[in-house]
Design an enzyme around this catalytic site. Structure first.
Site, PDB file in Angstrom:
ATOM      1  CD  GLU A  22      -3.573   6.007  10.784  1.00 56.95           C
ATOM      2  OE1 GLU A  22      -4.580   5.344  10.532  1.00 56.95           O
ATOM      3  OE2 GLU A  22      -3.192   6.973  10.090  1.00 56.95           O
ATOM      4  CG  ASP A  23      -1.306   1.582  10.649  1.00 60.05           C
ATOM      5  OD1 ASP A  23      -2.208   1.979  11.405  1.00 60.05           O
ATOM      6  OD2 ASP A  23      -1.401   1.577   9.413  1.00 60.05           O
ATOM      7  CG  ASP A  50      -3.836   6.912   2.224  1.00 58.27           C
ATOM      8  OD1 ASP A  50      -3.585   5.703   2.068  1.00 58.27           O
ATOM      9  OD2 ASP A  50      -4.447   7.358   3.217  1.00 58.27           O
ATOM     10  CG  HIS A  68      -1.679   1.290   1.390  1.00 56.93           C
ATOM     11  ND1 HIS A  68      -2.555   1.821   0.469  1.00 56.93           N
ATOM     12  CD2 HIS A  68      -1.622   2.188   2.415  1.00 56.93           C
ATOM     13  CE1 HIS A  68      -3.009   2.983   0.915  1.00 56.93           C
ATOM     14  NE2 HIS A  68      -2.460   3.230   2.093  1.00 56.93           N
TER      15      HIS A  68
END
Length: 756
Positions: free
Chosen positions: A90-91, A156, A61
């Site tokens: 964020e992840d 995105d 991604h």
């Protein structure tokens, strides 16, 4: 995606990374290759255990987003590195401090702008609270510092929309609605035509798949006929251009599926009645001072062959759009009596129109560097970014959803161009009034605006500006803003300044209201405790104390109402003295102010089944009147339980964009015995017996009950009627509408919603 083994996945990731490196290689300077390699390594390591809903490795991604950033938006190494890292904070365990330490403050700032705010997991049903809106606001505010933030976010979102098929249906609807509500208009405002068009088409594909497929199939069937028409239309123009010595390309460009559907909806016509399914584009290789005259010379050549519609000439060369778009548009009458749109522009204009922001700045940089002088005139895009900074400063106190609404109102509308009395050109959002214009000139002029002269004629403050208007503002020291002004201003500047003035006045009235209440209670020898204030607030029907004191200060609450509460308070205190036990106190309190019933935690519901017996309180929304067979969703309201809306409800996009967490997956249970009211609009040529034939089909042939019927005949002999009737589901409705369409004289039958 087909499942791959570990070795195949490794090869796939490496192949995508090498593809990215090849694409960006021409833009690399010293140290850039190392930066991108390092960003890829950090992202790959951080996301190594993660997978997307499709099952593919997550690292694909950010690689795809980085590829879009360089290949489709034409950004450089800093943006590519930021795109690779955009989900790391964020992840994964990486923090913004880690990013700044390893990659520097600029990349950290961009990654921060793209990173979503951490969700609390608690969803307040308050209208002003929304994680989605907070994230939109954060992104938009970051845009005013570095536009690359929003460009990476658009890349995105584009990749997410391209791969949306693996998501659950309700997630698809939420993401698609966000896209059409914020991201597609944002791409348009930044001049990213290709991305905007693809986002719109993908929205339609995932929200109304049947509609999308039907239009796509019809476009494919008519392609050969359309190509033949385009070739015949182009031939004489191409020959004339060559004779005149122009180096130009002439080609037909198909309209997007979404734009065709949008036109069908707005004009309420079927696909077969849409004739402008394409536009002819002429791109001439002209530079510098020759650009504008060459475009107008080509316009003259085109109109030698085809008659132009004088009302459809759009000159965005003399006055470019705010997103930097420049082009000359005209609509001409082509062969077979069909109107055809022709777009005339230069190669530079075409690149800016297709690639937006990045191309705009590329040409700006080229012109600025000529002879070392800043020759480039500030464009609408520069103005837009500057105005965005003003929006940020003027609306610090707005809730997230209010901020998004203000942003959309100010930046997603088309512009209207007007003149000051001295002839200076001003650009305001379409729908702006003379009052917006006054505040745009200066706050003091807006605050004391009494009226205006437009083209030497007196007009009211609510007059909506038109292109070419010349405006003179009339002021008076006695004139002051009122709440009514908020009804007809559209710009954030005007709205915020009016609110500031009203707020300052409101504070004065609140203080006056407090003094009135204090004097009243002192005379009555009553203590004005916080508890008593809250009781007064409830008794008068207010939600907060400030509004209550304001209304008292303005005189909206009279002495009689206050005295009535004081008498009740005195009586209550007397009774409490007589029955001075905890039980008696509780009973008396409950008699007057019963405990508030707590709402169910609706956010934990998975699926609402319409027609299923249970504890869920739901109702069918009146704005779109869903019936069985319609694609629907449930929406948790604050006071009315769950409202069931159609997916194509006029309010659906905004609800799902701002409050996706309040959307509930909803399905119909078999409801053979239930009937649902719908309203049909029928248009046709009037003849004797037409109404009788329509009611015959509805009542006798289809056995459908009619609730009401309203029929009228226009001066031109056109029959128009609206009929309310009861149906079982969409199949029942479709059959009925088809039978009505077959009646002699009936031209069109449509389901009618009052929001249409």
């Amino acid at each position: 995606m087909e499942l791959l083994n570990a070795e195949e996945e490794k090869k796939l990731i490496l192949r995508e990374y090498r593809k990215l490196r090849r694409t960006i290689r021409p833009l690399l300077k010293e140290g850039d290759a190392k930066l991108i390699r390092k960003a890829f390594s950090v992202a790959q390591e951080g996301h190594k255990e993660m997978r997307r809903k499709s099952g593919e490795p997550y690292i694909l991604h950010p690689l795809a987003v980085a590829q879009i950033v360089v290949e489709e938006i034409n950004l450089g190494p800093t943006a590519v590195a930021s795109a690779l890292l955009h989900d790391v904070v964020e992840d994964t365990e990486w923090s913004l401090e880690d990013i700044e330490r390893e990659f520097g403050p600029k990349i950290a700032q961009i990654v921060d702008g793209v990173t979503k705010i951490k969700s609390s997991g608690h969803y307040d049903l308050d209208l002003g609270v929304s994680d989605q809106a907070e994230n939109f606001r954060k992104m938009i505010l970051a845009l005013s510092n570095d536009v690359r933030v929003v460009l990476i976010k658009l890349a995105d979102r584009l990749h997410n929309m391209r791969t949306l098929g693996s998501m659950e249906r309700n997630k698809q609807l939420k993401i698609a609605s966000e896209t059409i509500f914020i991201y597609a208009p944002l791409a348009h405002r930044l001049g990213l035509y290709k991305i905007k068009t693809e986002l719109e088409d993908l929205y339609l594909k995932h929200s109304r798949h049947d509609v999308y497929r039907e239009i796509a199939e019809k476009l494919q069937k008519t392609k050969a006929q359309r190509t033949k028409f385009i070739n015949e239309f182009i031939a004489p123009i191409q020959e004339a251009l060559e004779k005149a010595g122009f180096n130009a390309r002439v080609f037909g460009r198909p309209k997007s599926i979404y734009s065709i559907w949008n036109k069908m909806q707005k004009q309420n016509i079927p696909f077969e009645q849409i004739y402008d399914l394409f536009a002819i584009r002429i791109v001439v290789n002209a530079k510098g001072k020759n650009e504008k005259p060459d475009c107008w010379r080509i316009y003259s050549l085109v109109t030698d062959f085809y008659k132009p519609n004088p009302d459809r000439l759009r000159d965005w060369i003399s006055t470019p759009k705010a997103n930097g778009y420049e082009s000359l548009h005209t609509t001409v009458m082509g062969p077979e009596g069909k109107w055809v749109e022709v777009q005339i522009r230069t190669k530079r204009m075409d690149e800016i129109a297709e690639n937006g922001y990045a191309a705009h700045w590329k040409y700006k940089e080229q012109v600025t560097q000529q002879n070392g002088k800043a020759l480039y005139k500030e464009s609408g895009l520069d103005t837009w970014v500057r105005t965005l900074r003003e929006l940020r400063e003027q609306n610090k106190d707005l809730s997230a959803t209010e901020f998004i609404s203000a942003f959309r109102d100010n930046f997603f509308n088309e512009e209207v161009f007007v003149f000051t009395p001295k002839g200076d050109l001003k650009s305001l959002p379409n729908g702006a009034t003379v009052l917006d214009f006054a505040f745009d000139i200066h706050t003091e002029i807006g605050t004391h605006c009494l009226g205006a002269k437009v083209n030497q004629k007196l007009v009211p403050l609510s007059y909506k500006l038109k292109n070419g208007d010349q405006i003179e503002i009339l002021t008076s020291k006695q004139a002051k803003p009122s709440a009514d002004w908020l009804r007809f201003v559209v710009t954030t500047r005007a709205r915020s300044k009016i609110k500031e003035f009203i707020q300052s006045q409101k504070k004065e009235y609140i203080l006056k209201g407090k003094e009135i209440v204090q004097v009243k209670f002192k005379k009555a020898q009553l203590e004005l405790s916080d508890n008593t204030k809250n009781e007064l607030k409830i008794a008068l029907g207010f939600k907060d104390l400030s509004n209550m004191f304001y209304d008292i200060g303005r005189g909206y609450i009279n002495n009689k109402q206050l005295n009535k509460f004081i008498q009740w308070k005195k009586e209550r205190l007397r009774r409490l003295e007589v029955r001075n036990t905890p039980e008696a106190k509780a009973k008396i309190r409950d008699e007057v102010f019963p405990p508030k019933i707590q709402a169910n935690d609706l956010s934990k519901i998975d699926t609402l089944v319409i027609g299923e017996e249970g504890m869920l309180d739901y109702s069918l929304a009146k704005c779109c009147n869903p019936i069985p067979g319609n694609d629907v969703f449930g929406f948790i309201t604050i006071n009315e339980g769950i409202k069931v809306h159609r997916i194509d409800c006029p309010n659906a996009v905004e609800m799902m964009s701002n409050y996706g967490y309040r959307v509930i997956k909803t399905v119909w249970q078999s409801q053979k015995e239930l009937l649902f009211q719908v309203e049909l609009k029928i248009i046709g040529s009037d003849r004797i017996g037409l109404v009788r034939d329509v009611t015959q089909v509805i009542s006798s042939d289809m056995k459908v009950n009619i609730s009401s019927i309203d029929v009228g005949i226009t001066d031109e002999g056109i029959f128009e009627g609206t009929i309310k009737l009861f149906v079982r589901n969409t199949n029942h409705l479709d059959t009925l509408m088809e039978k009505i369409k077959n009646i002699e004289g009936v031209e069109n039958v449509n389901r009618f919603d009052h929001n249409d």
